[in-house]
Design an enzyme around this catalytic site. Sequence first.
Site, short mmCIF file in Angstrom:
data_model
loop_
_atom_site.label_atom_id
_atom_site.label_comp_id
_atom_site.label_asym_id
_atom_site.label_seq_id
_atom_site.Cartn_x
_atom_site.Cartn_y
_atom_site.Cartn_z
N LYS A 233 -11.89 -1.69 -1.53
CA LYS A 233 -12.97 -0.70 -1.50
C LYS A 233 -14.19 -1.25 -0.78
CE LYS A 233 -10.24 1.47 -2.49
NZ LYS A 233 -9.72 2.66 -1.82
N ASP A 296 -10.37 8.44 0.42
CA ASP A 296 -10.94 7.48 1.36
C ASP A 296 -11.49 8.16 2.61
OD1 ASP A 296 -11.09 4.46 2.12
OD2 ASP A 296 -10.21 5.42 3.87
N GLU A 300 -15.68 8.41 3.33
CA GLU A 300 -16.39 7.83 4.47
C GLU A 300 -17.08 8.90 5.32
OE1 GLU A 300 -13.08 5.67 5.90
OE2 GLU A 300 -12.30 7.26 7.19
#
Length: 581
Positions: A233, A296, A300
């Site tokens: 992470k 994920d 982002e």
Amino acid sequence: MHTLPSAMAHMGCNVQTQAVAQTTPLRTQFAGSRQLRRAVVRAAQRSLKTSGRKQSLQIRNAVKELLEFDTKVFEKEKVDFAGAEEFIYRGGRDKYKLLPQAFKGIKKVGVLGWGSQAPAQAQNLRDSFAEADMDVQVTIGLRKGSKSAEEAKQCGFTEEQGTLGEVLDVVGDSDLVILLISDAAQANLYPRILAAMKPGATLGLSHGFLLGVLKNDGVDFRDDINVVLVAPKGMGPSVRRLYEQGKSVNGAGINCSFAVQQDATGTAADIAVGWAIAVGAPFAFGTTLESEYRSDIYGERCILLGAVHGMVEGLFRRFTRQGMSEDDAFKNSVESITGPISKTISTQGMLAVYEKLDDAGKKTFKEAYAASHGPAMDICYEIYEDVASGNEIKSVVQAGDRFDRFPMGKIDQTYLWKEVGQRVRAARKEEEIPLNPFTAGVYIATMMATVQVLREKGHPYSEICNESIIEATDSLNPYMHARGVAFMVDNCSYTARLGSRKWAPRFDYILEQQAYVAIDNHEKLDEDCVNEFLNDPVHKALATCSQMRPPVDISVGGEGSTEGVGAGAARIEYSSSVARG
């Protein structure tokens, strides 16, 4: 992972409104009334806590069943995340004695690529195997003629020692193949890579992106190999930097999620957990490939990179229009987020930021939070659904195919970043960076929007906290603080860079056009929105994560420093020929 139906289907609206909601985008339905839009969002969120709660619980239970991993080497630990029980695996150098058993039968590990993650993971694995006195070779696989070969050699991977070779040769020779080439390259090369693997070998992924590509292509993994995931992470440089710091402080590192997609040998779970521990994870938590790539890629584009980039550009303009000098505007926007706001969230949680403010500051925070949360939620929902549908993955692949003609340019050369940012950082005195309450309200509202969408889509708290909060404050933001937000955006993976460029303007515009207008028009404060933040269960879940936080802060040098950067400490700047890795 299944997702919840649209929140609109659960709203306590009249029948006519509900019927429209099922066919018309939220933004279009209520474009004429900001207050009505907010009321709709609040109703949707309240409904998800009542009529939607049962379905969300069913989804979480289904996920929980998927995360019952068959580990024989490592002991799992039950942890309570805000009333939801999950299992984790503790890391630390005291667990290295178990690595030989976890990697039993694995003599060669091939790490493909040399982007953000590969330098860090390859070196961490090599160092951990040596510390555990294991006869396991780590080899880097690059395309023939790759410019990255020189950097790999600087880190001790060479053809002479058999630790540097061509991609497919390394694949065919490895018992564990860790695929860390760019996502665009994965989309083009996966048929050849899968075909070259030995039967019974293990394919290791650090991103679930490839599963999304396979779904779009209508194919699956070979059934005679293991397929596992370990996803740190944090970006590669932080994975390497904290691992190095962990050599003197046991437990320092970057948390990882892990998953088992296929277990052909009966040992996949222990390989995955062993890999996570060997790259330095203080703790590892279970997920699925699908859940990982959704959270994920989504994260982002939201608070990790895209949202924060768009947000600070807008806040800087707003503050300068209000009469602040350029330097003060930069301090009160960018520096405030990457400095005191992030540090407070990292060690004490989001509520602590609010509690640090005086009465006037709390009032400003509430106004900024309440006005920003709905608009941010709007964009966050759109991003998640674009990721879940496969559209965002297609966009990344298509962009990769265009890179030879339209290479990705840098964004940190603009006046804000190159002139103002460098000037402010050069004169920085940490103790003088302000905790601006307006900035804090906007930032935390967007962070909470990122969190809430993941929760409504059924993701577990371990994943939510790590993907939406901890990765921001403990990995990415320290590098932003050292070098600037735009520098960080310029030096992440291609998928992250593309997503940030695409979505940052959307966050910038919607906050400017809706949130700040509402504040300037002195619209009534949405007290329900603020109270839900103050009492949200994510604070308890984050507190649980904080108890397992690495005992040291990441140490990163600023402009001109080699601390935490450079080939030996995992690269920040890198190049890649797209579609070739």
